[in-house]
Design a protein around this motif. Sequence first.
Motif, PDB file in Angstrom:
ATOM      1  N   THR A 155      27.640  54.751  45.295  1.00  0.00           N
ATOM      2  CA  THR A 155      28.442  53.942  46.201  1.00  0.00           C
ATOM      3  C   THR A 155      29.751  53.672  45.472  1.00  0.00           C
ATOM      4  N   LEU A 156      30.625  54.635  45.529  1.00  0.00           N
ATOM      5  CA  LEU A 156      31.852  54.564  44.745  1.00  0.00           C
ATOM      6  C   LEU A 156      32.746  53.444  45.275  1.00  0.00           C
ATOM      7  N   ASP A 157      33.166  52.565  44.374  1.00  0.00           N
ATOM      8  CA  ASP A 157      33.971  51.398  44.737  1.00  0.00           C
ATOM      9  C   ASP A 157      35.422  51.639  44.336  1.00  0.00           C
ATOM     10  N   THR A 158      36.303  51.685  45.335  1.00  0.00           N
ATOM     11  CA  THR A 158      37.687  52.066  45.076  1.00  0.00           C
ATOM     12  C   THR A 158      38.394  51.112  44.111  1.00  0.00           C
ATOM     13  N   SER A 166      41.084  54.826  36.512  1.00  0.00           N
ATOM     14  CA  SER A 166      40.993  56.159  37.095  1.00  0.00           C
ATOM     15  C   SER A 166      41.475  56.140  38.546  1.00  0.00           C
ATOM     16  N   ASP A 167      41.323  57.276  39.211  1.00  0.00           N
ATOM     17  CA  ASP A 167      41.859  57.508  40.548  1.00  0.00           C
ATOM     18  C   ASP A 167      40.706  57.545  41.553  1.00  0.00           C
ATOM     19  N   PRO A 168      40.651  56.594  42.496  1.00  0.00           N
ATOM     20  CA  PRO A 168      39.538  56.564  43.451  1.00  0.00           C
ATOM     21  C   PRO A 168      39.363  57.871  44.226  1.00  0.00           C
ATOM     22  N   ALA A 169      40.458  58.431  44.730  1.00  0.00           N
ATOM     23  CA  ALA A 169      40.342  59.659  45.521  1.00  0.00           C
ATOM     24  C   ALA A 169      39.803  60.810  44.674  1.00  0.00           C
ATOM     25  N   LEU A 170      40.247  60.878  43.427  1.00  0.00           N
ATOM     26  CA  LEU A 170      39.777  61.935  42.529  1.00  0.00           C
ATOM     27  C   LEU A 170      38.266  61.848  42.345  1.00  0.00           C
ATOM     28  N   TRP A 171      37.757  60.617  42.199  1.00  0.00           N
ATOM     29  CA  TRP A 171      36.312  60.467  41.973  1.00  0.00           C
ATOM     30  C   TRP A 171      35.496  60.697  43.235  1.00  0.00           C
ATOM     31  N   VAL A 172      36.031  60.367  44.382  1.00  0.00           N
ATOM     32  CA  VAL A 172      35.343  60.727  45.625  1.00  0.00           C
ATOM     33  C   VAL A 172      35.201  62.240  45.698  1.00  0.00           C
ATOM     34  N   VAL A 206      42.251  58.656  49.929  1.00  0.00           N
ATOM     35  CA  VAL A 206      40.808  58.382  49.816  1.00  0.00           C
ATOM     36  C   VAL A 206      40.086  58.872  51.064  1.00  0.00           C
ATOM     37  N   PHE A 207      40.634  58.575  52.243  1.00  0.00           N
ATOM     38  CA  PHE A 207      40.004  59.001  53.493  1.00  0.00           C
ATOM     39  C   PHE A 207      39.907  60.525  53.566  1.00  0.00           C
ATOM     40  N   GLU A 208      40.968  61.194  53.167  1.00  0.00           N
ATOM     41  CA  GLU A 208      40.982  62.660  53.205  1.00  0.00           C
ATOM     42  C   GLU A 208      39.887  63.238  52.315  1.00  0.00           C
ATOM     43  N   LYS A 209      39.787  62.718  51.098  1.00  0.00           N
ATOM     44  CA  LYS A 209      38.789  63.227  50.160  1.00  0.00           C
ATOM     45  C   LYS A 209      37.376  62.838  50.583  1.00  0.00           C
ATOM     46  N   ALA A 210      37.223  61.646  51.166  1.00  0.00           N
ATOM     47  CA  ALA A 210      35.904  61.205  51.603  1.00  0.00           C
ATOM     48  C   ALA A 210      35.379  62.088  52.738  1.00  0.00           C
ATOM     49  N   GLU A 211      36.254  62.420  53.658  1.00  0.00           N
ATOM     50  CA  GLU A 211      35.851  63.306  54.761  1.00  0.00           C
ATOM     51  C   GLU A 211      35.346  64.634  54.212  1.00  0.00           C
ATOM     52  N   ALA A 212      36.077  65.193  53.252  1.00  0.00           N
ATOM     53  CA  ALA A 212      35.697  66.477  52.666  1.00  0.00           C
ATOM     54  C   ALA A 212      34.439  66.364  51.815  1.00  0.00           C
TER      55      ALA A 212
END
Length: 247
Positions: A155-158, A166-172, A206-212
């Motif tokens: 449950t990755l917490d931004t 670190s970078d939330p989107a990178l970790w997603v 973040v949304f873009e990476k989460a969708e993928a």
Amino acid sequence: MNIGAQLYTVREFCKTLDDFALTLKKVADIGYRTVQVSGTCAFEPAWLKEELDKNGLQCVLTHTPVDRLKTDPAQVAADHGVFGCRYVGLGYYPFTAEGTPESFYSEYHPVASTLKEHGRYFMYHNHDGEFKKVNGKLVMDHIAEMFPADELGFTLDTFWVQAGGSDPALWVEKLAGRVPCIHLKDFSYGRKMAAVGEGNINFDRVFEKAEAAGTRYMLVEQDDCNGEDPFDCLRRSYEFLSSRGFK
């Protein structure tokens, strides 16, 4: 992807069953249809199912007390089945001199494997301590490598990813396939938590990476509302996410 409310945000309003029931109604009235149950008073699974159904809500994730996870994960899985929740979460692990990736694996691999056997998926929620290095490697990398992907998700917490440097989107993106639920929490000047869209995190990325990455649920959590009404903070986050097309 669906958006939801992490009830830890409004934990002070969930200390009795009556207050908990009222809180579920207030969250549903904001517009949320999905919740994570965490930080509330004790409840019976059948009671939660009835209250969720009454308010048109679905519980998709919990943070379950450590003693219950460790002593009877099979019963935890059965209880989650009553209110239709697949994801069983642990909210924190003390990665200190005593708490190492190895000790985390030793303590929670039996939990994760038992939950899997009973049709549930164990989810770990990070803070910033997982972004320190141990033997030249981040704690997050250690535990991601130790557990099979089908036994442990994140449950990755931004906010806490950014607080850890670190970078939330990178970790997603890095944890693709293991992040069915993530926490949306904004990071504002002074290391303060903020309603989503009111801080400095690049949520569109973040949304873009989460969708993928296969994320199904993005849950709003604001542990500290800085003296503001937490229901109002949840409302403002909901309005921001709605403006981005999420429901």
